[in-house]
Design a protein around this motif. Structure first.
Motif, PDB file in Angstrom:
ATOM      1  N   ASP A  94     -17.473 -21.501  81.053  1.00  0.00           N
ATOM      2  CA  ASP A  94     -17.022 -21.884  82.394  1.00  0.00           C
ATOM      3  C   ASP A  94     -15.542 -21.531  82.546  1.00  0.00           C
ATOM      4  N   PHE A  95     -15.254 -20.565  83.416  1.00  0.00           N
ATOM      5  CA  PHE A  95     -13.869 -20.142  83.667  1.00  0.00           C
ATOM      6  C   PHE A  95     -13.229 -20.906  84.826  1.00  0.00           C
ATOM      7  N   ASP A  96     -13.945 -21.831  85.425  1.00  0.00           N
ATOM      8  CA  ASP A  96     -13.433 -22.497  86.627  1.00  0.00           C
ATOM      9  C   ASP A  96     -12.594 -23.711  86.250  1.00  0.00           C
ATOM     10  N   VAL A  97     -11.420 -23.431  85.692  1.00  0.00           N
ATOM     11  CA  VAL A  97     -10.519 -24.494  85.222  1.00  0.00           C
ATOM     12  C   VAL A  97     -10.085 -25.366  86.400  1.00  0.00           C
ATOM     13  N   GLY A  98     -10.197 -26.681  86.202  1.00  0.00           N
ATOM     14  CA  GLY A  98      -9.812 -27.632  87.235  1.00  0.00           C
ATOM     15  C   GLY A  98     -10.996 -28.187  88.012  1.00  0.00           C
ATOM     16  N   LEU A  99     -12.122 -27.499  87.977  1.00  0.00           N
ATOM     17  CA  LEU A  99     -13.305 -27.983  88.701  1.00  0.00           C
ATOM     18  C   LEU A  99     -14.436 -28.351  87.740  1.00  0.00           C
ATOM     19  N   ARG A 100     -14.853 -27.412  86.894  1.00  0.00           N
ATOM     20  CA  ARG A 100     -15.802 -27.687  85.810  1.00  0.00           C
ATOM     21  C   ARG A 100     -17.150 -28.197  86.320  1.00  0.00           C
ATOM     22  N   ASN A 101     -18.025 -27.264  86.690  1.00  0.00           N
ATOM     23  CA  ASN A 101     -19.358 -27.628  87.147  1.00  0.00           C
ATOM     24  C   ASN A 101     -20.471 -27.192  86.201  1.00  0.00           C
ATOM     25  N   LEU A 102     -20.209 -26.199  85.366  1.00  0.00           N
ATOM     26  CA  LEU A 102     -21.270 -25.659  84.515  1.00  0.00           C
ATOM     27  C   LEU A 102     -21.876 -26.726  83.608  1.00  0.00           C
ATOM     28  N   ASP A 103     -21.016 -27.572  83.017  1.00  0.00           N
ATOM     29  CA  ASP A 103     -21.543 -28.591  82.097  1.00  0.00           C
ATOM     30  C   ASP A 103     -22.448 -29.592  82.812  1.00  0.00           C
ATOM     31  N   LEU A 104     -22.180 -29.833  84.106  1.00  0.00           N
ATOM     32  CA  LEU A 104     -23.048 -30.736  84.874  1.00  0.00           C
ATOM     33  C   LEU A 104     -24.420 -30.111  85.082  1.00  0.00           C
ATOM     34  N   GLU A 151      -5.654 -25.944  70.380  1.00  0.00           N
ATOM     35  CA  GLU A 151      -5.767 -27.393  70.162  1.00  0.00           C
ATOM     36  C   GLU A 151      -7.104 -27.780  69.539  1.00  0.00           C
ATOM     37  N   ALA A 152      -8.036 -26.836  69.492  1.00  0.00           N
ATOM     38  CA  ALA A 152      -9.344 -27.060  68.880  1.00  0.00           C
ATOM     39  C   ALA A 152      -9.915 -25.710  68.478  1.00  0.00           C
ATOM     40  N   THR A 153     -10.831 -25.730  67.529  1.00  0.00           N
ATOM     41  CA  THR A 153     -11.493 -24.479  67.145  1.00  0.00           C
ATOM     42  C   THR A 153     -12.661 -24.220  68.104  1.00  0.00           C
ATOM     43  N   LEU A 154     -13.107 -22.985  68.124  1.00  0.00           N
ATOM     44  CA  LEU A 154     -14.248 -22.637  68.966  1.00  0.00           C
ATOM     45  C   LEU A 154     -15.488 -23.413  68.546  1.00  0.00           C
ATOM     46  N   LYS A 155     -15.689 -23.568  67.260  1.00  0.00           N
ATOM     47  CA  LYS A 155     -16.869 -24.308  66.786  1.00  0.00           C
ATOM     48  C   LYS A 155     -16.825 -25.768  67.222  1.00  0.00           C
ATOM     49  N   GLN A 156     -15.627 -26.338  67.298  1.00  0.00           N
ATOM     50  CA  GLN A 156     -15.517 -27.721  67.780  1.00  0.00           C
ATOM     51  C   GLN A 156     -15.874 -27.839  69.256  1.00  0.00           C
ATOM     52  N   ALA A 157     -15.550 -26.815  70.030  1.00  0.00           N
ATOM     53  CA  ALA A 157     -15.712 -26.895  71.483  1.00  0.00           C
ATOM     54  C   ALA A 157     -17.082 -26.450  71.974  1.00  0.00           C
ATOM     55  N   LEU A 158     -17.748 -25.552  71.240  1.00  0.00           N
ATOM     56  CA  LEU A 158     -19.065 -25.074  71.682  1.00  0.00           C
ATOM     57  C   LEU A 158     -20.095 -26.201  71.612  1.00  0.00           C
ATOM     58  N   ILE A 159     -20.849 -26.363  72.676  1.00  0.00           N
ATOM     59  CA  ILE A 159     -21.900 -27.384  72.736  1.00  0.00           C
ATOM     60  C   ILE A 159     -23.252 -26.702  72.603  1.00  0.00           C
ATOM     61  N   LYS A 160     -24.024 -27.093  71.621  1.00  0.00           N
ATOM     62  CA  LYS A 160     -25.349 -26.513  71.401  1.00  0.00           C
ATOM     63  C   LYS A 160     -26.355 -27.179  72.324  1.00  0.00           C
ATOM     64  N   ASP A 161     -27.072 -26.384  73.098  1.00  0.00           N
ATOM     65  CA  ASP A 161     -28.081 -26.928  73.999  1.00  0.00           C
ATOM     66  C   ASP A 161     -29.222 -27.547  73.186  1.00  0.00           C
ATOM     67  N   LYS A 162     -29.678 -28.720  73.609  1.00  0.00           N
ATOM     68  CA  LYS A 162     -30.731 -29.427  72.878  1.00  0.00           C
ATOM     69  C   LYS A 162     -32.133 -28.954  73.252  1.00  0.00           C
ATOM     70  N   TYR A 166     -25.525 -21.914  73.819  1.00  0.00           N
ATOM     71  CA  TYR A 166     -24.301 -22.693  73.612  1.00  0.00           C
ATOM     72  C   TYR A 166     -23.453 -22.661  74.882  1.00  0.00           C
ATOM     73  N   ILE A 167     -22.775 -23.788  75.147  1.00  0.00           N
ATOM     74  CA  ILE A 167     -21.968 -23.935  76.364  1.00  0.00           C
ATOM     75  C   ILE A 167     -20.528 -24.221  75.974  1.00  0.00           C
ATOM     76  N   LEU A 168     -19.594 -23.523  76.644  1.00  0.00           N
ATOM     77  CA  LEU A 168     -18.168 -23.803  76.487  1.00  0.00           C
ATOM     78  C   LEU A 168     -17.645 -24.263  77.842  1.00  0.00           C
ATOM     79  N   ALA A 169     -17.340 -25.550  77.953  1.00  0.00           N
ATOM     80  CA  ALA A 169     -16.954 -26.144  79.237  1.00  0.00           C
ATOM     81  C   ALA A 169     -15.521 -25.792  79.608  1.00  0.00           C
ATOM     82  N   ALA A 170     -15.246 -25.841  80.904  1.00  0.00           N
ATOM     83  CA  ALA A 170     -13.876 -25.674  81.399  1.00  0.00           C
ATOM     84  C   ALA A 170     -13.139 -27.007  81.324  1.00  0.00           C
ATOM     85  N   SER A 171     -11.824 -26.925  81.432  1.00  0.00           N
ATOM     86  CA  SER A 171     -11.018 -28.142  81.498  1.00  0.00           C
ATOM     87  C   SER A 171     -10.990 -28.658  82.929  1.00  0.00           C
ATOM     88  N   GLN A 172     -11.053 -29.977  83.066  1.00  0.00           N
ATOM     89  CA  GLN A 172     -11.006 -30.589  84.389  1.00  0.00           C
ATOM     90  C   GLN A 172      -9.600 -31.053  84.745  1.00  0.00           C
TER      91      GLN A 172
END
Length: 271
Positions: free
Chosen positions: A38-48, A67-78, A84-90
């Motif tokens: 998600d490149f939409d920094v400040g809004l962040r809709n992909l994770d929703l 501030e974090a590694t890529l492995k820490q930030a990637l979310i594995k879809d269940k 895998y999802i990498l969320a934007a910052s809100q």
């Protein structure tokens, strides 16, 4: 070999993030290892839309700024293996992303063996959008069948052709695909929206697929599940077709013409 795909649009609200979520999910269902960013920094809709908003601990900006590694930030879809999802910052602004930082993340994803890296771009032409398209090998341009949306998409195509890394280096151009969303053949026939042929003529790019107007898209977004996982939805079938065409399969286009009512439907006034 990894492929970087930007999903982009000139205008907001055309179903771009829905398209990113569904295409990345469908590619993973085909056995690929897929990351969607998600490149939409400040809004962040992909994770929703992906239903992982409660699992976001670190985001894209955290990784870019070290501030974090890529492995820490990637979310594995269940639900889907290999997704895998990498969320934007809100809470950050769009200047928090840098060209060098984005390149580092993309190169690390390539090194980790991801087949497809899907960049969910913000609408328009601001910094986040330009960073999302800069490293693209292919672009999926999402538009609605209305003049303002198509005009804005034409501008995005111009930026892809002029400001991508491929353009700067003189490499083969970014491969462009068109996805037409919220398409209603009945309204086309009534002259209320552009036809798919009109849009293709205006943009001069190949149609990857048409996604019909559907309440199921909104229902899926509200429930945090990509609509492509809803087997009974026309929109899901449309996105599955789109991914099969993207992967090189021959698929006849559907949802381009108005469905004719049968005699009983007419008799009982069913829509």
């Amino acid at each position: 070999m990894s492929r970087v795909i930007v999903v982009t649009s000139g205008k907001g609200g055309v179903g771009k993030t829905t398209t990113s979520a569904s295409i990345s999910t469908a590619l993973a269902l085909k056995g690929n290892k897929v990351a969607v960013i998600d490149f939409d920094v400040g809004l962040r809709n992909l994770d929703l839309i992906m239903g992982v908003e409660r699992r976001v601990v670190y985001d894209f900006v955290n990784v870019v700024q070290g501030e974090a590694t890529l492995k820490q930030a990637l979310i594995k879809d269940k639900r889907v293996e290999g997704l895998y999802i990498l969320a934007a910052s809100q809470t950050r602004d769009k200047d928090a992303l840098t060209l060098e930082g984005v390149e580092k993340v993309i190169e690390e994803l390539k090194a980790d063996g991801f087949d497809y890296i899907i960049c969910d771009s913000p609408a328009g032409i601001e910094k986040g959008a330009q960073l999302a398209l800069y490293f693209a090998d292919e672009a999926i341009v999402v538009t609605n069948p209305e003049v303002s949306s198509v005009r804005d998409s034409d501008r995005i195509l111009g930026i892809l052709q002029a400001k991508s890394r491929r353009a700067e280096k003189g490499d083969d151009p970014v491969v462009e695909h068109l996805v037409l969303t919220r398409y209603n053949p009945g309204r086309v026939n009534a002259g209320e929206m552009l036809s798919h042929d009109d849009v293709i003529d205006l943009l001069s790019i190949k149609l990857l697929g048409v996604v019909p107007e559907s309440q199921e898209v909104l229902n899926a977004s509200n429930s945090g599940e990509p609509v492509v996982l809803n087997d009974n939805s026309d929109a899901a079938q449309a996105y599955l077709d789109i991914v099969e065409r993207f992967l090189g399969e021959e698929k006849e286009h559907r949802f381009l013409t108005e469905e004719k009512k049968g005699f009983l439907n007419k008799l009982f006034g069913k829509k």
